[in-house]
Design a protein around this motif. Sequence first.
Motif, PDB file in Angstrom:
ATOM      1  N   ARG A   1       0.673  -1.206  -0.069  1.00  0.00           N
ATOM      2  CA  ARG A   1      -0.413  -0.402  -0.118  1.00  0.00           C
ATOM      3  C   ARG A   1       0.845   1.404  -0.609  1.00  0.00           C
ATOM      4  N   LEU A   2       0.651   2.089  -1.126  1.00  0.00           N
ATOM      5  CA  LEU A   2       1.288   3.667  -0.633  1.00  0.00           C
ATOM      6  C   LEU A   2       0.398   4.405  -0.730  1.00  0.00           C
ATOM      7  N   VAL A   3       0.304   5.079   0.535  1.00  0.00           N
ATOM      8  CA  VAL A   3      -0.606   6.359   0.793  1.00  0.00           C
ATOM      9  C   VAL A   3       0.479   7.715   0.045  1.00  0.00           C
ATOM     10  N   VAL A   4      -0.761   8.806  -1.446  1.00  0.00           N
ATOM     11  CA  VAL A   4       0.309   9.481  -0.945  1.00  0.00           C
ATOM     12  C   VAL A   4      -0.265  10.608  -0.222  1.00  0.00           C
ATOM     13  N   VAL A   5       0.421  11.563   0.340  1.00  0.00           N
ATOM     14  CA  VAL A   5      -0.722  13.145   1.271  1.00  0.00           C
ATOM     15  C   VAL A   5      -0.509  14.130  -0.001  1.00  0.00           C
ATOM     16  N   GLY A   6      -1.558  15.087  -0.829  1.00  0.00           N
ATOM     17  CA  GLY A   6      -1.150  15.716  -2.112  1.00  0.00           C
ATOM     18  C   GLY A   6      -1.475  15.567  -2.613  1.00  0.00           C
ATOM     19  N   GLY A   7      -2.257  16.286  -2.875  1.00  0.00           N
ATOM     20  CA  GLY A   7      -2.857  15.751  -5.099  1.00  0.00           C
ATOM     21  C   GLY A   7      -2.802  16.943  -6.421  1.00  0.00           C
ATOM     22  N   GLY A   8      -1.334  17.513  -5.733  1.00  0.00           N
ATOM     23  CA  GLY A   8      -0.840  18.151  -7.086  1.00  0.00           C
ATOM     24  C   GLY A   8       0.450  17.129  -7.855  1.00  0.00           C
ATOM     25  N   ILE A   9       0.728  17.959  -8.440  1.00  0.00           N
ATOM     26  CA  ILE A   9       1.725  17.021  -9.884  1.00  0.00           C
ATOM     27  C   ILE A   9       2.407  16.006  -9.157  1.00  0.00           C
ATOM     28  N   LEU A  10       2.917  16.633  -7.863  1.00  0.00           N
ATOM     29  CA  LEU A  10       4.633  16.004  -7.183  1.00  0.00           C
ATOM     30  C   LEU A  10       3.515  14.936  -6.452  1.00  0.00           C
ATOM     31  N   GLY A  11       2.462  14.759  -5.911  1.00  0.00           N
ATOM     32  CA  GLY A  11       1.620  13.660  -5.409  1.00  0.00           C
ATOM     33  C   GLY A  11       1.204  13.153  -6.402  1.00  0.00           C
ATOM     34  N   THR A  12       0.925  13.680  -7.993  1.00  0.00           N
ATOM     35  CA  THR A  12       0.203  12.456  -8.784  1.00  0.00           C
ATOM     36  C   THR A  12       0.947  11.320  -9.313  1.00  0.00           C
ATOM     37  N   MET A  13       2.273  12.389  -9.749  1.00  0.00           N
ATOM     38  CA  MET A  13       3.145  11.748 -10.134  1.00  0.00           C
ATOM     39  C   MET A  13       3.699  10.368  -9.154  1.00  0.00           C
ATOM     40  N   HIS A  14       4.119  10.651  -8.090  1.00  0.00           N
ATOM     41  CA  HIS A  14       4.025   9.488  -7.307  1.00  0.00           C
ATOM     42  C   HIS A  14       3.133   8.974  -6.929  1.00  0.00           C
ATOM     43  N   ALA A  15       1.837   8.998  -7.554  1.00  0.00           N
ATOM     44  CA  ALA A  15       1.006   8.113  -7.001  1.00  0.00           C
ATOM     45  C   ALA A  15       0.679   6.995  -9.306  1.00  0.00           C
ATOM     46  N   LEU A  16       1.507   8.014 -10.121  1.00  0.00           N
ATOM     47  CA  LEU A  16       1.857   6.844 -10.746  1.00  0.00           C
ATOM     48  C   LEU A  16       3.303   5.994 -10.971  1.00  0.00           C
ATOM     49  N   ALA A  17       3.516   6.910 -10.119  1.00  0.00           N
ATOM     50  CA  ALA A  17       5.047   5.939 -10.038  1.00  0.00           C
ATOM     51  C   ALA A  17       5.180   4.239  -9.796  1.00  0.00           C
ATOM     52  N   GLY A  18       3.681   4.888  -8.822  1.00  0.00           N
ATOM     53  CA  GLY A  18       3.288   3.640  -7.772  1.00  0.00           C
ATOM     54  C   GLY A  18       2.987   2.794  -8.370  1.00  0.00           C
ATOM     55  N   VAL A  19       1.508   3.504  -9.043  1.00  0.00           N
ATOM     56  CA  VAL A  19       0.327   2.534  -8.988  1.00  0.00           C
ATOM     57  C   VAL A  19       1.155   1.136 -10.902  1.00  0.00           C
ATOM     58  N   ARG A  20       2.629   2.128 -11.252  1.00  0.00           N
ATOM     59  CA  ARG A  20       3.074   1.496 -11.371  1.00  0.00           C
ATOM     60  C   ARG A  20       4.192  -0.089 -11.489  1.00  0.00           C
ATOM     61  N   ARG A  21       4.521   0.640 -10.588  1.00  0.00           N
ATOM     62  CA  ARG A  21       5.237  -0.332  -9.386  1.00  0.00           C
ATOM     63  C   ARG A  21       4.890  -1.392  -8.821  1.00  0.00           C
ATOM     64  N   GLY A  22       2.892  -1.703  -9.505  1.00  0.00           N
ATOM     65  CA  GLY A  22       2.216  -2.575  -8.635  1.00  0.00           C
ATOM     66  C   GLY A  22       1.831  -2.329  -6.954  1.00  0.00           C
ATOM     67  N   PHE A  23       1.955  -1.360  -6.430  1.00  0.00           N
ATOM     68  CA  PHE A  23       0.927  -0.567  -5.276  1.00  0.00           C
ATOM     69  C   PHE A  23      -0.327  -0.432  -5.659  1.00  0.00           C
ATOM     70  N   SER A  24      -1.004  -0.407  -3.974  1.00  0.00           N
ATOM     71  CA  SER A  24      -2.381   0.027  -4.245  1.00  0.00           C
ATOM     72  C   SER A  24      -1.968   0.887  -4.138  1.00  0.00           C
ATOM     73  N   VAL A  25      -3.072   2.464  -4.393  1.00  0.00           N
ATOM     74  CA  VAL A  25      -2.650   4.347  -4.142  1.00  0.00           C
ATOM     75  C   VAL A  25      -3.292   4.106  -3.955  1.00  0.00           C
ATOM     76  N   THR A  26      -3.312   5.181  -2.484  1.00  0.00           N
ATOM     77  CA  THR A  26      -5.187   5.832  -2.386  1.00  0.00           C
ATOM     78  C   THR A  26      -4.481   7.263  -1.997  1.00  0.00           C
TER      79      THR A  26
END
Length: 372
Positions: free
Chosen positions: A9-34
């Motif tokens: 599980r990956l939790v990303v705090v912040g919905g800006g571009i930096l948070g969203t790019m971390h969400a994308l990188a996490g999904v790409r690595r197989g995390f379940s992302v919130t």
Amino acid sequence: MSASPSLPRLVVVGGGILGTMHALAGVRRGFSVTQLERDEVPRGASVRNFGLIWVGGRAPGAELELALAARERWEAIAAAAPAAGFRSAGSLTLARRPEELAVLEAAVELEDAKARGFSLCSRAEAMAIEPALRGDFLAALHCAQDAIVEPRLALSALRSSLQASGRYRYRGGCEIVELGDHHVVDATRTRHDADLVVCCPGASPAGALAEALAGAPLRRVRLQMLETAPFASPLASALADGDSLRYYPAYAGPPREALGPQAPVPAAWTAQLLMVKRLAGHLTIGDTHQYVEPFPFDLCAEPEQHLVEVAARLLATALPPIERRWAGIYSEVTDPALLYYRAELASGVVVVTGPGGRGMTLSPAIAEETFA
Ligand SMILES: Cc1cc2nc3c(=O)[nH]c(=O)nc-3n(C[C@H](O)[C@H](O)[C@H](O)COP(=O)(O)OP(=O)(O)OC[C@H]3O[C@@H](n4cnc5c(N)ncnc54)[C@H](O)[C@@H]3O)c2cc1C
């Protein structure tokens, strides 16, 4: 779609571009992302910027390498999110004085000029690229690597592509106020546990994040921006004026030192003209830089008039009326050895912020580095 409990599980705090790019990188690595965002939809620097994926002016070495890597990732990411409006449009930096032309001539002689996609254009060559440029300028630096996205559309486009993964959940209206090992707690006292928490709070951290960042080598910078009604003529490239040569590290050197003092109004506002025609036709124009807090709450007409005049001179036509104005604030790392700021706040909890005026550009590569 809810996040799957069986995956890391990956939790990303912040919905800006930096948070969203971390969400994308996490999904790409197989995390379940919130992804948790304080506002219903993000309203910070990531939606207030030009949308410039600005490679050309970066410092040689690590900064340029990160920008080139980021640009490549942006292109791949945007292929799955076409509504982000990514386009390899290039940019033209226009010289109006012989001293500015000398800086452009030095730029195309840089060792890494080819990697930057630099070429020098005569006035006629620049006009062949952008016929709308009918005003008074001598020559232009074309940067083929520079690209544009639509800042008001990009985050929702990227979230839609994340939703398609089936391993992503977005929660707006969720402010994180506390953190501890492998978890954060929101204002309703709900605890969010994860294998990894990445906090990207931008320039306005609150609560535990503000406490954790106190004393970090960061400062805030305020910019004024405006947007006109749609401009009828085609204009694909991003445009910059000669004052932009004063600010980007790629142009450092003796020709820049010979530029002489900047005119009083842009000097007072640390201003340069950057201009992008939006896909809907509006011209986004800026920018100014203010460093001293508390920042003013109002928007000032003086730099706006200067930037509109410079743009009108380059286009040799009056601009359409101004439709909207706004200010934006970004967080910038002050340690010259760093391109952005990353720190571990607790076990499994990392904060990433401070990319400054290059966060829209660098964010995909910064996210890759967090996971690396
Ligand atoms: C006017 C302007 C023009 C710019 N132009 C460009 C450009 O053309 N190209 C470029 O590369 N860069 C540009 N930049 C810089 C770039 O916009 C920023 O570096 C980048 O957007 C920073 O992204 P971020 O995600 O860190 O911050 P933000 O976009 O500010 O996002 C942070 C988010 O975190 C949320 N948040 C904060 N605290 C919490 C909490 N406790 N709990 C939950 N959520 C929280 C906030 O609500 C916010 O939505 C510009 C900046 C400005 C202001």
